[in-house]
Motif scaffolding. Structure first.
Motif, PDB file in Angstrom:
ATOM      1  N   VAL A  99       0.837  -1.199   0.000  1.00 35.43           N
ATOM      2  CA  VAL A  99       0.000   0.000   0.000  1.00 35.43           C
ATOM      3  C   VAL A  99       0.875   1.253   0.000  1.00 35.43           C
ATOM      4  CG1 VAL A  99      -1.674   1.336   1.349  1.00 35.43           C
ATOM      5  CG2 VAL A  99      -1.973  -1.132   1.076  1.00 35.43           C
ATOM      6  N   TYR A 103       0.676   4.010  -3.182  1.00 34.35           N
ATOM      7  CA  TYR A 103       0.187   5.373  -3.075  1.00 34.35           C
ATOM      8  C   TYR A 103       1.303   6.416  -3.013  1.00 34.35           C
ATOM      9  CZ  TYR A 103      -4.212   3.009  -2.777  1.00 34.35           C
ATOM     10  OH  TYR A 103      -5.287   2.206  -3.078  1.00 34.35           O
ATOM     11  N   PHE A 113      -6.459   9.459  -6.753  1.00 34.80           N
ATOM     12  CA  PHE A 113      -6.576   8.347  -5.810  1.00 34.80           C
ATOM     13  C   PHE A 113      -7.976   7.727  -5.897  1.00 34.80           C
ATOM     14  CE2 PHE A 113      -3.243  10.993  -3.910  1.00 34.80           C
ATOM     15  CZ  PHE A 113      -2.254  10.030  -3.710  1.00 34.80           C
ATOM     16  N   VAL A 133      -2.222   4.648   4.897  1.00 33.00           N
ATOM     17  CA  VAL A 133      -2.991   5.669   4.166  1.00 33.00           C
ATOM     18  C   VAL A 133      -3.212   6.916   5.011  1.00 33.00           C
ATOM     19  CG1 VAL A 133      -5.237   6.183   3.133  1.00 33.00           C
ATOM     20  CG2 VAL A 133      -4.114   4.013   2.640  1.00 33.00           C
ATOM     21  N   GLU A 134      -3.675   6.737   6.243  1.00 32.73           N
ATOM     22  CA  GLU A 134      -4.024   7.886   7.079  1.00 32.73           C
ATOM     23  C   GLU A 134      -2.840   8.395   7.902  1.00 32.73           C
ATOM     24  OE1 GLU A 134      -7.456   7.117   9.455  1.00 32.73           O
ATOM     25  OE2 GLU A 134      -8.747   6.666   7.734  1.00 32.73           O
TER      26      GLU A 134
END
Length: 242
Positions: A99, A103, A113, A133-134
């Motif tokens: 991941v 990204y 995205f 991600v966060e």
């Protein structure tokens, strides 16, 4: 009242099925709208990405990402990953690596995205994705998880943190769409893993034979198609080939 309710449900089901065949684009958008409502998304999930890992006891670990645009597989956007930083079978660490790579690359290339990320797995996989991600990349992308039952069939959709089960019936078109996404990412990951494992097995066994170089190895593979047939070949056939 019960009969009217039953008739209404049957009419809606038949109407959706007819739309699926006569106007597939409209049908796919309807399914995406129902998914949006079910998990409370602000935007229609027209760009969905789903991740899966594949390994056998930690050997040849790989991962895959499949992409669905407007409810259809966008195979030109599929991505395969060889796990580079994780040793052994660690699905959560492998998921984080993939991941992150996915990204970070999209950030560098300034590409759009997804509206929704789906993990092929439950709470642990979702949390691994969320941390990257966060917490790490500071992106605001909704994350869902798909859980399979003992028969390896999709039977539960998770969403939110802490994850909650979303009450979709397995007979719903939306749930069938999600099962299609999960089956596709699993198929893609398994195919890549088998190919990588097959190459590593051929390489390791032939490379151990003294005097076999790259050219001879390619000749053997091309002629015999498998290691088993090469091992069973007599000396004269091998001598004529090499």
């Amino acid at each position: 009242l019960e009969l009217s309710n039953k008739n209404a449900k049957e009419y809606r089901f038949n109407s959706l099925k007819q739309r699926e065949h006569t106007n597939p684009q409209e049908f796919r958008l309807t399914v995406l709208e129902e998914l949006r409502k079910a998990i409370g998304l602000k935007e229609l999930p027209t760009h969905i990405e789903c991740f899966d890992n594949s390994n056998i006891q930690g050997t040849n670990p790989v991962a895959s990402c499949v992409v669905f645009r407007d409810g259809e597989p966008s195979k030109k956007d599929y991505r395969k990953f060889k796990i580079k930083t994780v040793i052994g079978a660690n699905d959560y660490a492998s998921m984080k690596e993939v991941v992150r790579r996915r990204y970070l690359r999209m950030q560098e290339e300034n590409t759009s995205f997804p509206n929704l990320i789906i993990a092929d797995g439950g709470v642990g996989q979702m949390e691994a994705i969320r941390q990257i991600v966060e917490d790490e990349l500071h992106l605001n992308i909704p994350i869902a998880g798909l859980v399979k039952n003992d028969k390896h069939r999709t039977n539960e959709l998770l969403f939110g943190f802490p994850p909650q089960s979303i009450g979709l019936k397995v007979t719903d078109d939306t749930f069938k769409f999600l099962a299609q996404v999960q089956d596709e990412v699993h198929r893609f990951a398994i195919a890549f893993h088998r190919k990588k494992r097959s190459k590593s097995q051929i390489k390791s066994e032939l490379d151990e034979v003294k005097g076999i170089g790259e050219q001879s190895k390619n000749l053997l593979i091309k002629h015999f198609k498998s290691l088993k047939r090469a091992k069973e070949a007599d000396f004269i056939e091998l001598e004529n080939l090499l």
